[in-house]
Design a protein around this motif. Structure first.
Motif: not given
Lengths: 148, 321
Positions: A4, A8, A59, A62-63, A66-67, A70-71
């Motif tokens: 993962n 990323r 886009s 940004i996604a 934030l991922y 928050f993760d």
């Protein structure tokens, strides 16, 4: 390293590469300096194409931002784990997202920003981009991490 | 000794006399309709059937905007690489048959046959002042600006002359003059190439509640200026009356310049002289539409990021149980 995390990093790296390229493509420099003449890079001189690619990459960025944010907190991440380099990159990224978002709004029909505000946004966006690139380069060379 | 009077001088004299009475009220009316307090954008209607091609508007534009014209420094700095073109109009300032940095409005000519009758049409051409102008929105430095009244203009103090606005413009309107502007103080050899120029709708006159010079000078009342709703209503009524056609209302998503002609614009487009400094009259799709749609779609991005993180967290806690 977890798959993962690899994924990323991969997405972040590719996005950063294309968003920077398309971002510099907003300036009329690639044709002047023959870069758009290189086979496969002609799109860099097509302003409407670079504009859309920049939006798509923004886009994704940004996604992803934030991922990761928050993760990090969902997994009990603490602010004191973030390194100084990490903080500097967060500042640059946050600034880029905020100034970029304002510029996207500015580009919508019937939206008027003060002329000086537009110039300030353009310069800040460029400055923050340069800051992130320099920090990224330092991180790569000195093997600095986001978190300790 | 015979005294030669040019057509232009004759027209000017005639207008001065007749226009001083009728014109003053007309211009005053028009000026009143473009007050800064208007919330609506200002739109100009051009009735092509009225234009006689006298070029009064062209000369009025040049006189009114003379102080804004480029005053380049010679010799021009050497620019690298060699492909960077020097564009110098300072030695050809008298050119009026196309758009140049010194000529922001010109008369385009066309011959057409309407109902079996041969007619000559003359069309004043300048910047269309788009509702969502790509030249302004895509300018990398904010040198191109749009006012709330809808007009767009290029700030010659900031423009670096990269000509991106010209490439982004569906009509290729802005024209470049080398050897002038901010780039001379930065890296003249490596970046920039002068300043881009185009019609600014006489913004300084509008600020004083005066109409643009081309409108004031027109002896035939070709142009009508006013709030968008009012002008579009007039344009449609005029088109209906002359069984004519409208151009500019929907081009590039809508512009603040609307032409009404007795001849279809696709037919006119075939017969007008087009090329450098001579814009076409083709249909134009909304160039900024894709950008606007992607911008709206961008709103999903932050939601997707948060939802993905939350989903991962939810699945991991479920697995732990």
């Amino acid at each position: 390293m977890k798959p993962n995390t690899y994924l990323r990093r991969y997405i972040y790296g590719i996005t950063l590469f294309f968003i920077t390229l398309s971002g510099f493509g907003q300036m009329p420099i690639f044709k002047r300096y023959y870069i758009a003449d290189i086979p496969g890079l002609g799109w860099l001189a097509q302003f409407y194409v670079t504009h859309i690619i920049h939006y798509i990459c923004a886009s994704v960025l940004i996604a992803l931002t934030l991922y990761i944010l928050f993760d990090f907190f969902f997994n009990g991440g603490l602010l004191d784990k973030i390194t100084r380099m990490g903080f500097l990159k967060i500042i640059a990224l946050t600034g880029l997202i905020i100034t970029g978002a304002l510029m996207v709004v500015k580009n919508l029909p019937n939206v008027f920003f003060a002329h000086n505000a537009i110039i300030a946004l353009d310069l800040m966006h460029l400055g923050l981009c340069m800051m992130l690139l320099v920090l990224g380069l330092f991180s790569l060379i000195l093997k600095k991490r986001w978190v300790s | 000794m015979a005294v030669k009077i040019s057509r232009r001088a004759f027209l000017k004299g005639s207008i001065a006399a007749a226009g001083s009475v009728a014109g003053s009220t007309r211009i005053a009316r028009a000026a009143k309709s473009v007050t800064k307090d208007d919330k609506e954008p200002i739109v100009t209607l051009l009735d092509i059937s009225k234009c006689i091609g006298c070029e009064e508007c062209v000369h009025a534009c040049r006189e009114a905007n003379e102080t804004k014209f480029p005053k380049p420094k010679q010799p021009f700095p050497k620019m690298y690489p060699n492909r960077v073109p020097v564009q110098d109009w300072s030695q050809k300032q008298e050119v009026t048959d196309r758009l140049t940095p010194y000529n922001w409005l010109y008369i385009q000519k066309a011959s057409a046959t309407v109902n079996g009758e041969d007619i000559e049409l003359t069309i004043p051409r300048r910047c269309m002042h788009c509702q969502n102008p790509p030249c302004v929105k895509l300018c990398p430095w904010g040198a191109a600006k749009q006012e709330e009244n809808g007009l767009s203009r290029i700030d010659s103090d900031i423009c670096l002359g990269g000509s991106k606005c010209k490439k982004a413009c569906p009509w290729d309107i802005p024209e470049r003059q080398t050897g002038v502007g901010l780039y001379l103080d930065l890296l003249p050899a490596l970046a920039g190439n002068g300043v881009m120029y185009k019609c600014d709708r006489c913004y300084n006159r509008l600020e004083k509640n005066e109409v643009p010079a081309c409108i004031e000078a027109c002896p035939e009342d070709v142009q009508t200026i006013g709030p968008k709703t009012q002008i579009l209503e007039k344009a449609h009524a005029l088109a209906k009356q002359m069984n004519g056609y409208i151009y500019g209302e929907h081009e590039n998503g809508g512009t603040h310049t609307v032409y009404v002609s007795p001849v279809p614009f696709d037919q006119l487009n075939k017969i007008i002289e087009k090329g450098k400094g001579k814009p076409h009259l083709s249909k134009v799709k909304n160039m900024m539409a894709d950008g606007t749609n992607f911008a709206k779609a961008m709103l999903i991005a932050p939601i997707a990021g948060v939802v993905a993180a939350f989903g991962k967290f939810y699945l991991s806690t479920k697995e732990d149980k």
